[in-house]
Design an enzyme around this catalytic site. Structure first.
Site, PDB file in Angstrom:
ATOM      1  N   THR A  96       0.867  -1.184   0.000  1.00 21.50           N
ATOM      2  CA  THR A  96       0.000   0.000   0.000  1.00 21.50           C
ATOM      3  C   THR A  96       0.900   1.230   0.000  1.00 21.50           C
ATOM      4  O   THR A  96       1.600   1.481   0.996  1.00 21.50           O
ATOM      5  CB  THR A  96      -0.903   0.027   1.246  1.00 21.50           C
ATOM      6  OG1 THR A  96      -1.679  -1.167   1.280  1.00 21.50           O
ATOM      7  CG2 THR A  96      -1.833   1.238   1.219  1.00 21.50           C
ATOM      8  N   LYS A 171      -7.507   1.531  -2.556  1.00 20.89           N
ATOM      9  CA  LYS A 171      -7.055   1.001  -1.252  1.00 20.89           C
ATOM     10  C   LYS A 171      -7.106   2.114  -0.194  1.00 20.89           C
ATOM     11  O   LYS A 171      -7.515   1.887   0.950  1.00 20.89           O
ATOM     12  CB  LYS A 171      -5.641   0.438  -1.394  1.00 20.89           C
ATOM     13  CG  LYS A 171      -4.946   0.085  -0.090  1.00 20.89           C
ATOM     14  CD  LYS A 171      -5.530  -1.120   0.623  1.00 20.89           C
ATOM     15  CE  LYS A 171      -4.911  -1.282   2.011  1.00 20.89           C
ATOM     16  NZ  LYS A 171      -5.295  -2.472   2.700  1.00 20.89           N
ATOM     17  N   LYS A 239       0.273   5.137   8.478  1.00 19.79           N
ATOM     18  CA  LYS A 239       0.950   5.318   7.185  1.00 19.79           C
ATOM     19  C   LYS A 239      -0.105   5.484   6.085  1.00 19.79           C
ATOM     20  O   LYS A 239      -0.029   6.379   5.251  1.00 19.79           O
ATOM     21  CB  LYS A 239       1.835   4.101   6.892  1.00 19.79           C
ATOM     22  CG  LYS A 239       2.419   4.130   5.497  1.00 19.79           C
ATOM     23  CD  LYS A 239       2.837   2.764   4.981  1.00 19.79           C
ATOM     24  CE  LYS A 239       1.767   1.728   4.927  1.00 19.79           C
ATOM     25  NZ  LYS A 239       1.593   0.973   3.710  1.00 19.79           N
TER      26      LYS A 239
HETATM   27  P1  NAP Z   1       5.744  -6.223   7.324  1.00 21.23           P
HETATM   28  O1  NAP Z   1       5.427  -7.470   8.038  1.00 21.23           O
HETATM   29  O2  NAP Z   1       6.332  -5.064   8.072  1.00 21.23           O
HETATM   30  O3  NAP Z   1       6.721  -6.597   6.105  1.00 21.23           O
HETATM   31  C1  NAP Z   1       7.318  -5.638   5.291  1.00 21.23           C
HETATM   32  C2  NAP Z   1       8.343  -6.323   4.433  1.00 21.23           C
HETATM   33  O4  NAP Z   1       8.961  -5.337   3.587  1.00 21.23           O
HETATM   34  C3  NAP Z   1       9.487  -6.949   5.242  1.00 21.23           C
HETATM   35  O5  NAP Z   1       9.867  -8.156   4.612  1.00 21.23           O
HETATM   36  C4  NAP Z   1      10.600  -5.907   5.122  1.00 21.23           C
HETATM   37  O6  NAP Z   1      11.893  -6.461   5.239  1.00 21.23           O
HETATM   38  C5  NAP Z   1      10.374  -5.408   3.724  1.00 21.23           C
HETATM   39  N1  NAP Z   1      10.917  -4.060   3.504  1.00 21.23           N
HETATM   40  C6  NAP Z   1      10.453  -2.899   4.036  1.00 21.23           C
HETATM   41  N2  NAP Z   1      11.190  -1.866   3.611  1.00 21.23           N
HETATM   42  C7  NAP Z   1      12.121  -2.379   2.785  1.00 21.23           C
HETATM   43  C8  NAP Z   1      13.176  -1.798   2.021  1.00 21.23           C
HETATM   44  N3  NAP Z   1      13.390  -0.465   2.016  1.00 21.23           N
HETATM   45  N4  NAP Z   1      13.946  -2.616   1.285  1.00 21.23           N
HETATM   46  C9  NAP Z   1      13.744  -3.953   1.291  1.00 21.23           C
HETATM   47  N5  NAP Z   1      12.765  -4.551   1.978  1.00 21.23           N
HETATM   48  C10 NAP Z   1      11.963  -3.779   2.718  1.00 21.23           C
HETATM   49  O7  NAP Z   1       4.468  -5.620   6.591  1.00 21.23           O
HETATM   50  P2  NAP Z   1       3.187  -6.407   6.021  1.00 21.23           P
HETATM   51  O8  NAP Z   1       2.154  -6.459   7.090  1.00 21.23           O
HETATM   52  O9  NAP Z   1       3.630  -7.663   5.348  1.00 21.23           O
HETATM   53  O10 NAP Z   1       2.658  -5.331   4.946  1.00 21.23           O
HETATM   54  C11 NAP Z   1       3.235  -5.207   3.656  1.00 21.23           C
HETATM   55  C12 NAP Z   1       2.385  -4.203   2.859  1.00 21.23           C
HETATM   56  O11 NAP Z   1       1.033  -4.673   2.769  1.00 21.23           O
HETATM   57  C13 NAP Z   1       2.306  -2.799   3.500  1.00 21.23           C
HETATM   58  O12 NAP Z   1       2.301  -1.807   2.506  1.00 21.23           O
HETATM   59  C14 NAP Z   1       0.972  -2.842   4.244  1.00 21.23           C
HETATM   60  O13 NAP Z   1       0.414  -1.543   4.413  1.00 21.23           O
HETATM   61  C15 NAP Z   1       0.147  -3.705   3.308  1.00 21.23           C
HETATM   62  N6  NAP Z   1      -0.978  -4.432   3.939  1.00 21.23           N
HETATM   63  C16 NAP Z   1      -0.811  -5.047   5.158  1.00 21.23           C
HETATM   64  C17 NAP Z   1      -1.890  -5.709   5.730  1.00 21.23           C
HETATM   65  C18 NAP Z   1      -1.776  -6.404   7.072  1.00 21.23           C
HETATM   66  O14 NAP Z   1      -2.811  -6.787   7.643  1.00 21.23           O
HETATM   67  N7  NAP Z   1      -0.581  -6.602   7.611  1.00 21.23           N
HETATM   68  C19 NAP Z   1      -3.126  -5.768   5.066  1.00 21.23           C
HETATM   69  C20 NAP Z   1      -3.243  -5.161   3.820  1.00 21.23           C
HETATM   70  C21 NAP Z   1      -2.163  -4.502   3.262  1.00 21.23           C
HETATM   71  P3  NAP Z   1      12.466  -6.914   6.693  1.00 21.23           P
HETATM   72  O15 NAP Z   1      11.910  -8.303   6.912  1.00 21.23           O
HETATM   73  O16 NAP Z   1      13.931  -6.893   6.538  1.00 21.23           O
HETATM   74  O17 NAP Z   1      11.966  -5.892   7.679  1.00 21.23           O
END
Ligand code: NAP
Length: 300
Positions: A96, A171, A239
């Site tokens: 997102t 979104k 965010k």
């Molecule tokens: P998360 O658990 O924090 O995972 C984020 C991933 O991105 C991690 O693997 C992180 O690496 C990687 N990352 C972040 N910044 C980076 C960078 N600069 N370079 C390389 N890798 C990077 O987040 P998530 O919950 O999976 O969410 C991912 C996306 O989906 C977000 O945009 C979020 O808003 C969206 N989303 C989330 C949900 C939910 O319920 N969680 C639902 C809908 C949408 P590391 O492992 O090294 O930290």
């Protein structure tokens, strides 16, 4: 079958990779830190040394990272996908992020003859695990048709909502509705509580009428039980609300309710609730009056 490249192995990325493997797709992954890689490799994924190396082996390159600068980094940055992408490959960003940044990235890729889709999701980690995400896709219809079999593994509802960037806009609309609804649910709960009405009975009655919502039926009972474990974390919603308010400003449109909800969530972050689930917003509303769920929960 298309070779899939996947970068961003967090809460969402890991189960999405596992579902693709389960469906028989060859998947090559890279992540900034080790644990996500180890889990996906153990499930059958191949590993590459960088996002560029992932892109070299991919027909479809998927990113699922945090925010706009992160997507710019893994696609356009040093050792980013752009260094490995081939002419026929497709980039699909499922994070997102900002619609404007999405369009800028797509324009940079178009010069190389690489197509891009924005395909953010709703449905949380439960939807990612079950493969039932709602996927909001922006981009060219032909490109979407090519990627559709992959989307069908990851989600249940796949909706083309317009050209590139429109997926992110929709979104953000979703997040505006989520924040406003949750804010209203919390106000309903503190009104019941401070007026001496059992909040569970209020949820039961209102939840069967015109005030019903996903937020009320799923998060209302957690609030009453003071279960603030994150399904969706406050920091991530903040965010998204920042992105929504930026997008609204770009569109010359005021969103006063969203600004207010964002301020209340900021107050929650200030008292240490950033890593809590969004339902912890009740703590801020409680501090504006005399309702006390904790004491009431003990009395029941
Ligand atoms: P998360 O658990 O924090 O995972 C984020 C991933 O991105 C991690 O693997 C992180 O690496 C990687 N990352 C972040 N910044 C980076 C960078 N600069 N370079 C390389 N890798 C990077 O987040 P998530 O919950 O999976 O969410 C991912 C996306 O989906 C977000 O945009 C979020 O808003 C969206 N989303 C989330 C949900 C939910 O319920 N969680 C639902 C809908 C949408 P590391 O492992 O090294 O930290």
């Amino acid at each position: 079958m298309d070779n899939i490249g996947f970068v961003g192995l967090g809460i969402m990325g890991r189960p999405m990779v596992k579902n693709l493997l389960q469906a028989g797709y060859p998947v090559t992954v890279w992540n900034r830190s080790r644990p996500g890689i180890d889990e996906c490799v153990a499930a059958g994924a191949g590993e590459a040394a960088s996002a560029a190396a992932v892109a070299k082996t991919s027909d479809i390159f998927i990113s699922m990272v945090t925010d706009s600068p992160d997507v710019e980094q893994v696609i356009l940055g040093d050792e980013g996908a752009i260094e490995g992408l081939r002419g026929h490959s497709v980039v699909v960003d499922m994070s997102t992020i900002s619609p404007a940044v999405t369009r800028e990235i797509a324009a940079r890729l178009e010069v190389l003859n690489v197509a891009m889709l924005d395909a953010p999701v709703s449905g949380g980690d439960a939807g990612a695990i079950a493969g039932t995400l709602s996927i909001m896709v922006g981009g060219d219809r032909k490109v979407i048709d090519r990627v559709r079999p992959v989307f069908e593994v990851l989600g249940k509802t796949i909706t083309r909502v317009g050209p590139i960037g429109a997926g992110q806009t929709v979104k953000l609309c979703n997040q505006v509705a989520v924040a406003g609804t949750l804010h209203a649910v919390c106000e309903a709960l503190v009104l019941a509580q401070s007026s001496g009405v059992n909040p569970e009975r209020m949820l039961e009655a209102v939840g069967a009428g015109a005030g019903a919502s996903w937020q009320m039926s799923n998060l209302g009972p957690k609030i009453v039980d003071r279960d603030f474990a994150p399904g969706f974390m406050v920091d991530l919603l903040q965010k998204d609300l920042r992105l929504a308010l930026d997008a609204a400003q770009d569109a010359n449109q005021a969103l006063p309710g969203t600004s207010l909800s964002r301020q209340l969530f900021s107050a929650l972050q200030a008292i240490g609730g950033g890593a809590d689930g969004t339902q912890a917003l009740i703590r801020v509303l409680e501090s504006l009056g005399e309702s006390d769920f904790k004491a009431a929960a003990k009395r029941r």
